[in-house]
Design an enzyme around this catalytic site. Structure first.
Site, PDB file in Angstrom:
ATOM      1  N   GLY A  27      16.425 -50.905 -57.203  1.00  0.00           N
ATOM      2  CA  GLY A  27      17.400 -49.824 -57.142  1.00  0.00           C
ATOM      3  C   GLY A  27      18.374 -49.898 -55.983  1.00  0.00           C
ATOM      4  O   GLY A  27      19.220 -49.013 -55.826  1.00  0.00           O
ATOM      5  N   GLY A  65      20.828 -52.193 -55.426  1.00  0.00           N
ATOM      6  CA  GLY A  65      22.184 -52.471 -55.886  1.00  0.00           C
ATOM      7  C   GLY A  65      22.853 -51.219 -56.413  1.00  0.00           C
ATOM      8  O   GLY A  65      24.029 -50.947 -56.125  1.00  0.00           O
ATOM      9  N   LYS A  66      22.114 -50.443 -57.186  1.00  0.00           N
ATOM     10  CA  LYS A  66      22.624 -49.169 -57.716  1.00  0.00           C
ATOM     11  C   LYS A  66      22.991 -48.233 -56.567  1.00  0.00           C
ATOM     12  O   LYS A  66      24.069 -47.623 -56.564  1.00  0.00           O
ATOM     13  CB  LYS A  66      21.565 -48.536 -58.612  1.00  0.00           C
ATOM     14  N   TYR A 124      26.812 -51.995 -64.662  1.00  0.00           N
ATOM     15  CA  TYR A 124      27.895 -51.130 -64.196  1.00  0.00           C
ATOM     16  C   TYR A 124      28.205 -50.014 -65.190  1.00  0.00           C
ATOM     17  O   TYR A 124      28.624 -48.925 -64.787  1.00  0.00           O
ATOM     18  CB  TYR A 124      29.140 -51.962 -63.895  1.00  0.00           C
TER      19      TYR A 124
END
Length: 227
Positions: free
Chosen positions: A173, A175-176, A206
C-alpha cells in the site's frame, strides 16, 4: 516499443483524473541544467554525493514541507522501523539511482536526474528509518524506499512523474499512499488538473486511485524527432 498511457486526474465534481493514450518517446528528465547555489555537495567515501533540495514553489509563497509517519512496526529482534512520507527535504541522487536500479529502470545521466529534481514543482519521498534495539539517541539507519515528483505551471496543471517504490516494500500500500498524498499536497496548492504517464500494466492501479483515460474524448498528443 513500450506502450505508455497518459493518465489524468481531476478533483471530483470540479476536477477529474484523466488518462490520455499515447507513447511519449522523449526522456522526461531532459531538462536544461544550471548550477544551483542551493545544491549541497558532500564527500561520501570515494564518491561525491549530491543532495538536491527541491525548490521553493514561488518566492511569494511560504514553503510547505509536509512530513509525517505512515507506519511504525517492530521487527523480530526488537528493531523498530518507521516509514516516513515527506514533500520536503534533501534527495540523494545516488540513493535515487540505486532505487531505480532495484526496479530495473534504465539508468539516466545523473546531472539530468539532479536537474529534474531541482526543476520539479514538488518531490515526494518515502523513507524507511530503522532503529536497532539498544541504540542511543539519533543512531538510526535511513533508506530511500519510494519517490514521486510533479511538474506544474504553478496555477492549474500538474503532471506526476517517476513514481517508484522499492520492490521489498511493494504490495503493502505504499505506492498508493505515495500517489494519494502527493495529489493531496497538489490540491492544497489549488492545482486541480493532474496527469501522469503509466506503463500499460499499471493502468489499473491508477484507475483505482481515480485516474481515467480519455475523459470526454480528450487525447494526449506527443511530438518526437523523426528518425
Amino acid at each position: 516499443m513500450q506502450c505508455i498511457v497518459m493518465l489524468g486526474w481531476v478533483k471530483m465534481q470540479q476536477h477529474k483524473f484523466i488518462i490520455l493514450s499515447g507513447t511519449p518517446l522523449v526522456d522526461s528528465s531532459s531538462i536544461n541544467t544550471n548550477n544551483n547555489k542551493n545544491n549541497n555537495i558532500f564527500s561520501n567515501d570515494n564518491k561525491t554525493t549530491q543532495l538536491i533540495q527541491p525548490p521553493s514553489l514561488l518566492e511569494e509563497e511560504e514553503a510547505h514541507a509536509d512530513e509525517f509517519l505512515l507506519v511504525e512496526k517492530t521487527h523480530q529482534g526488537g528493531g523498530i522501523e518507521q516509514i516516513i512520507f515527506s514533500t520536503g527535504g534533501l534527495v540523494d541522487i545516488y540513493d535515487l539511482e540505486a532505487l531505480c536500479d532495484k526496479v530495473g529502470w534504465p539508468r539516466r545521466p545523473l546531472p539530468k536526474m539532479a536537474a529534474a529534481l531541482k526543476n520539479s514543482y514538488m518531490v515526494a519521498t518515502l523513507y524507511s528509518i530503522w532503529k536497532s534495539p539498544g541504540s542511543e539517541g539519533d543512531e538510526q539507519k535511513k533508506k530511500l524506499i519510494g519517490m514521486a515528483r510533479a511538474t506544474s505551471d504553478h496555477a492549474f496543471n500538474a503532471t506526476i512523474w517517476d513514481v517508484i517504490v522499492d520492490p521489498t516494500y511493494q504490495g503493502q500500500g505504499f505506492g498508493k499512499a505515495l500517489v494519494e498524498k502527493l495529489i493531496r499536497a497538489l490540491l492544497q496548492k489549488d492545482i486541480e488538473n493532474i496527469t501522469l504517464f503509466a506503463d500499460s500494466q499499471v493502468v489499473e492501479f491508477y484507475r483505482n486511485l481515480g485516474f481515467e483515460p480519455d475523459p470526454e474524448g480528450i487525447k494526449g498528443m506527443f511530438w518526437h524527432p523523426k528518425s
